[in-house]
Design a protein around this motif. Structure first.
Motif, PDB file in Angstrom:
ATOM      1  N   LEU A 213       0.832  -1.193   0.000  1.00 24.90           N
ATOM      2  CA  LEU A 213       0.000   0.000   0.000  1.00 24.90           C
ATOM      3  C   LEU A 213       0.874   1.253   0.000  1.00 24.90           C
ATOM      4  CD1 LEU A 213      -2.717   1.417   0.150  1.00 24.90           C
ATOM      5  CD2 LEU A 213      -2.744   1.006   2.625  1.00 24.90           C
ATOM      6  N   MET A 214       1.920   1.274   0.820  1.00 27.62           N
ATOM      7  CA  MET A 214       2.848   2.403   0.819  1.00 27.62           C
ATOM      8  C   MET A 214       3.486   2.582  -0.556  1.00 27.62           C
ATOM      9  SD  MET A 214       3.128   4.028   3.783  1.00 27.62           S
ATOM     10  CE  MET A 214       4.779   4.721   3.834  1.00 27.62           C
ATOM     11  N   ARG A 215       3.885   1.478  -1.184  1.00 25.69           N
ATOM     12  CA  ARG A 215       4.521   1.543  -2.508  1.00 25.69           C
ATOM     13  C   ARG A 215       3.599   2.197  -3.524  1.00 25.69           C
ATOM     14  NH1 ARG A 215       4.366  -0.564  -7.324  1.00 25.69           N
ATOM     15  NH2 ARG A 215       2.620  -1.950  -6.846  1.00 25.69           N
ATOM     16  N   ILE A 216       2.354   1.771  -3.567  1.00 31.31           N
ATOM     17  CA  ILE A 216       1.419   2.313  -4.547  1.00 31.31           C
ATOM     18  C   ILE A 216       1.138   3.783  -4.271  1.00 31.31           C
ATOM     19  CG2 ILE A 216      -0.945   2.154  -5.426  1.00 31.31           C
ATOM     20  CD1 ILE A 216      -0.766  -0.893  -4.948  1.00 31.31           C
ATOM     21  N   LEU A 217       0.928   4.120  -3.007  1.00 27.33           N
ATOM     22  CA  LEU A 217       0.621   5.510  -2.657  1.00 27.33           C
ATOM     23  C   LEU A 217       1.776   6.445  -3.021  1.00 27.33           C
ATOM     24  CD1 LEU A 217      -1.065   5.010   0.840  1.00 27.33           C
ATOM     25  CD2 LEU A 217      -2.201   5.564  -1.321  1.00 27.33           C
ATOM     26  N   MET A 218       3.018   5.999  -2.792  1.00 29.98           N
ATOM     27  CA  MET A 218       4.169   6.865  -3.059  1.00 29.98           C
ATOM     28  C   MET A 218       4.614   6.811  -4.514  1.00 29.98           C
ATOM     29  SD  MET A 218       6.568   6.645   0.346  1.00 29.98           S
ATOM     30  CE  MET A 218       6.919   4.904   0.139  1.00 29.98           C
ATOM     31  N   ASP A 219       4.711   5.596  -5.080  1.00 30.37           N
ATOM     32  CA  ASP A 219       5.310   5.450  -6.405  1.00 30.37           C
ATOM     33  C   ASP A 219       4.327   5.676  -7.544  1.00 30.37           C
ATOM     34  OD1 ASP A 219       7.442   4.783  -4.852  1.00 30.37           O
ATOM     35  OD2 ASP A 219       7.654   2.724  -5.575  1.00 30.37           O
ATOM     36  N   GLU A 220       3.037   5.474  -7.288  1.00 27.15           N
ATOM     37  CA  GLU A 220       2.043   5.621  -8.358  1.00 27.15           C
ATOM     38  C   GLU A 220       1.149   6.847  -8.166  1.00 27.15           C
ATOM     39  OE1 GLU A 220      -0.030   1.975  -9.155  1.00 27.15           O
ATOM     40  OE2 GLU A 220       1.804   0.765  -9.004  1.00 27.15           O
ATOM     41  N   TYR A 221       0.974   7.272  -6.905  1.00 23.84           N
ATOM     42  CA  TYR A 221       0.139   8.455  -6.647  1.00 23.84           C
ATOM     43  C   TYR A 221       0.952   9.609  -6.057  1.00 23.84           C
ATOM     44  CZ  TYR A 221      -3.860   5.589  -7.784  1.00 23.84           C
ATOM     45  OH  TYR A 221      -4.759   4.796  -8.461  1.00 23.84           O
ATOM     46  N   TYR A 222       2.241   9.403  -5.905  1.00 17.71           N
ATOM     47  CA  TYR A 222       3.222  10.450  -5.577  1.00 17.71           C
ATOM     48  C   TYR A 222       2.938  11.175  -4.252  1.00 17.71           C
ATOM     49  CZ  TYR A 222       4.101   9.448 -10.443  1.00 17.71           C
ATOM     50  OH  TYR A 222       4.347   8.784 -11.626  1.00 17.71           O
ATOM     51  N   LEU A 223       2.393  10.453  -3.273  1.00 19.25           N
ATOM     52  CA  LEU A 223       2.308  11.010  -1.932  1.00 19.25           C
ATOM     53  C   LEU A 223       3.705  10.999  -1.306  1.00 19.25           C
ATOM     54  CD1 LEU A 223      -0.937   9.466  -0.362  1.00 19.25           C
ATOM     55  CD2 LEU A 223      -0.700  11.439  -1.864  1.00 19.25           C
ATOM     56  N   ASN A 224       3.968  11.945  -0.407  1.00 22.81           N
ATOM     57  CA  ASN A 224       5.229  11.864   0.324  1.00 22.81           C
ATOM     58  C   ASN A 224       5.096  10.841   1.443  1.00 22.81           C
ATOM     59  OD1 ASN A 224       4.136  13.105   2.704  1.00 22.81           O
ATOM     60  ND2 ASN A 224       4.474  15.136   1.804  1.00 22.81           N
ATOM     61  N   TRP A 225       6.195  10.586   2.136  1.00 22.90           N
ATOM     62  CA  TRP A 225       6.193   9.504   3.126  1.00 22.90           C
ATOM     63  C   TRP A 225       5.125   9.725   4.191  1.00 22.90           C
ATOM     64  CZ3 TRP A 225       8.651   4.836   3.575  1.00 22.90           C
ATOM     65  CH2 TRP A 225       8.466   4.169   4.789  1.00 22.90           C
ATOM     66  N   ASP A 226       5.089  10.898   4.783  1.00 19.03           N
ATOM     67  CA  ASP A 226       4.157  11.156   5.881  1.00 19.03           C
ATOM     68  C   ASP A 226       2.709  11.035   5.432  1.00 19.03           C
ATOM     69  OD1 ASP A 226       6.207  11.561   7.698  1.00 19.03           O
ATOM     70  OD2 ASP A 226       6.291  13.732   7.345  1.00 19.03           O
ATOM     71  N   GLU A 227       2.413  11.496   4.230  1.00 19.15           N
ATOM     72  CA  GLU A 227       1.050  11.379   3.706  1.00 19.15           C
ATOM     73  C   GLU A 227       0.671   9.919   3.496  1.00 19.15           C
ATOM     74  OE1 GLU A 227       0.797  15.540   1.094  1.00 19.15           O
ATOM     75  OE2 GLU A 227       1.654  13.715   0.208  1.00 19.15           O
ATOM     76  N   ALA A 228       1.583   9.156   2.893  1.00 21.26           N
ATOM     77  CA  ALA A 228       1.310   7.743   2.621  1.00 21.26           C
ATOM     78  C   ALA A 228       1.163   6.949   3.921  1.00 21.26           C
ATOM     79  CB  ALA A 228       2.422   7.145   1.758  1.00 21.26           C
ATOM     80  N   TRP A 229       2.014   7.242   4.894  1.00 23.93           N
ATOM     81  CA  TRP A 229       1.964   6.522   6.163  1.00 23.93           C
ATOM     82  C   TRP A 229       0.678   6.851   6.924  1.00 23.93           C
ATOM     83  CZ3 TRP A 229       3.779   2.322   7.946  1.00 23.93           C
ATOM     84  CH2 TRP A 229       3.826   2.045   9.328  1.00 23.93           C
ATOM     85  N   ALA A 230       0.229   8.089   6.853  1.00 25.30           N
ATOM     86  CA  ALA A 230      -1.018   8.477   7.516  1.00 25.30           C
ATOM     87  C   ALA A 230      -2.204   7.697   6.944  1.00 25.30           C
ATOM     88  CB  ALA A 230      -1.251   9.979   7.376  1.00 25.30           C
TER      89      ALA A 230
END
Length: 445
Positions: free
Chosen positions: A331-348
């Motif tokens: 889930l973190m991978r998709i949020l960051m690598d495909e939807y370009y969220l930063n770490w804190d956004e993806a982790w939240a």
């Protein structure tokens, strides 16, 4: 609950027509297995009516959806259970009696779906049944194993294990859904790019092997309420069926390499993991169905919603024991690598989407993966878990300064291993044991 498809005349005709259409026979020529298929397809027609209406209702109301992820679903035989839940058992029995067919004998023709083995799978099946009966929108997510654990035979006083080929005659209740297939990638390397225009760091997986995850949908009928949820079990197929060029060169193994990879992933429930190849296959299985399920859930959400940061408002991933825990990293991978969220956004988002049920606290049963295996097979997920662990260890150190035992017990990566239960507990917004007593034990360990 009334359903016109179970009116005697109509149902009898459906059964007779199914025998003709499926086997080119009259009903009195059909053997017991063919009768089972004909009856099951007639029942399936009624289920599909409710299935379609359920999906329309979900699309209209847009509720929060549970994705219940489990390596096992011990469903039991479907025909009788579906008739009971549709409150149509008596009507169907009477109709079949008039056709000279014994419903009990027909039910005995159905093999147990070899999708689970024990308590873990039975619990998952019960939850799916309850969710449908209580009217919740939910998907079960698992693997369409070709063989279960084994069929047990006793010969000369000893157990003899034989393959459990439960799909020998097909599964009349499932629906193949190739339009929802997803690509799953293993291995390779991660190339890092810097986008000067946006200032973003991009991670690209290269030189990987991949297979296609193709879903088969299996209906979960609620009791007496017309709701039909879905157990989505994933089968593996090659991206390229056959490499003719390799075959012509005499490289016959290369020609069917992708076919063999796909076949192996879904071949058997719980391959023996007392050797390296078995461990690798288990990790492939887990990532295979988790990645396909997470990709699907996000796609379904984004079809109706535009803000990926609000994913948690409509989606929850329930992790049934440690097997699906790689969902956190995926889930973190998709949020960051495909939807370009930063770490804190993806982790939240991840923190609010993942819930975990632990089934045991015995250390030998809590899944741990060698670093070399995990990092080689799932390189991007491993990078993400490394960063989750780094941040988590800092939290532990701040809260328990100088207490190395806390780090040893709680760190996600320690002593050359990735500890999946620790990852699930770190990331989950809800963590429980399978019973209240178990939850209390888990809290105080």
């Amino acid at each position: 609950m009334y359903n016109p498809r179970f009116e005697k005349a109509r149902f009898k005709k459906d059964v007779q027509d199914n025998v003709k259409r499926l086997f080119r026979k009259e009903l009195d020529e059909a053997n017991p297995q063919e009768q089972f298929q004909a009856v099951s397809y007639a029942v399936k027609e009624a289920i599909i009516d409710d299935w379609i209406e359920t999906q329309k209702k979900i699309d209209k109301e847009d509720p929060k959806i549970v994705y219940y992820m489990s390596m096992e679903f011990l469903m039991g035989r479907a025909l009788g259970n579906n008739l009971i839940n549709m409150t149509a058992y008596t009507e169907v029995k009477e109709a079949l009696d008039e056709l000279g067919i014994d419903l009990n004998a027909v039910e005995d023709q159905e093999p147990d779906p070899a999708l689970g083995n024990g308590g873990l799978g039975r619990l998952a099946a019960c939850f799916l049944d309850s969710l449908a009966s209580l009217g919740y929108a939910a998907y079960g997510c698992g693997i369409r194993y070709r063989y279960g654990m084994f069929k047990q035979k006793i010969k000369d006083g000893y157990q003899v294990e034989k393959p459990d080929n439960w799909l020998k005659h097909g599964n009349p209740f499932e629906l193949r859904r190739p339009e929802y297939a997803k690509e799953i990638r293993f291995g390779g390397n991660i190339r890092v790019e810097y986008d000067d225009a946006t200032g973003k760091t991009l991670f690209k997986q290269e030189n990987y092997d991949s297979v296609l995850a193709v879903p088969y949908d299996y209906p979960i009928v609620g009791y007496g309420n017309g709701q039909v949820n879905t157990l989505r079990i994933w089968d593996a197929e090659p991206i390229v069926d056959f490499q003719l060029e390799s075959f012509e060169r005499g490289d016959y193994h290369k020609a069917v390499e992708q076919q063999n990879l796909a076949k192996t992933i879904v071949e058997v429930l719980y391959p023996n993991d007392n050797h390296y190849a078995g461990k690798e296959l288990r990790l492939k299985q887990q990532y295979f169905f988790v990645s396909a399920s997470v990709q699907t859930a996000i796609k379904k959400y984004m079809d109706k919603n535009k803000d990926i940061k609000k994913l948690h408002e409509k989606v929850v991933f329930q992790l049934n024991d440690t097997h699906p825990t790689v969902a956190v990293a995926e889930l973190m991978r998709i949020l960051m690598d495909e939807y370009y969220l930063n770490w804190d956004e993806a982790w939240a988002v991840t923190n609010k989407c993942c819930a975990y049920t632990n089934h045991t606290i015995m250390s030998e049963a809590l899944e741990k993966w060698p670093l070399e295996l995990f990092s080689r097979l799932l390189p991007r997920c491993y990078q993400i878990i490394e960063e989750i662990n780094r941040r988590f260890v800092l939290e532990i150190q701040n809260k328990y300064p100088g207490d190395q035992d806390k780090i040893r017990n709680m760190a996600i990566i320690y002593d050359g291993q990735v500890k999946m239960a620790n990852l699930a507990i770190c990331a989950g917004f809800s963590v429980n044991g399978v019973a209240r007593l178990h939850t209390e034990i888990l809290k105080h360990q």
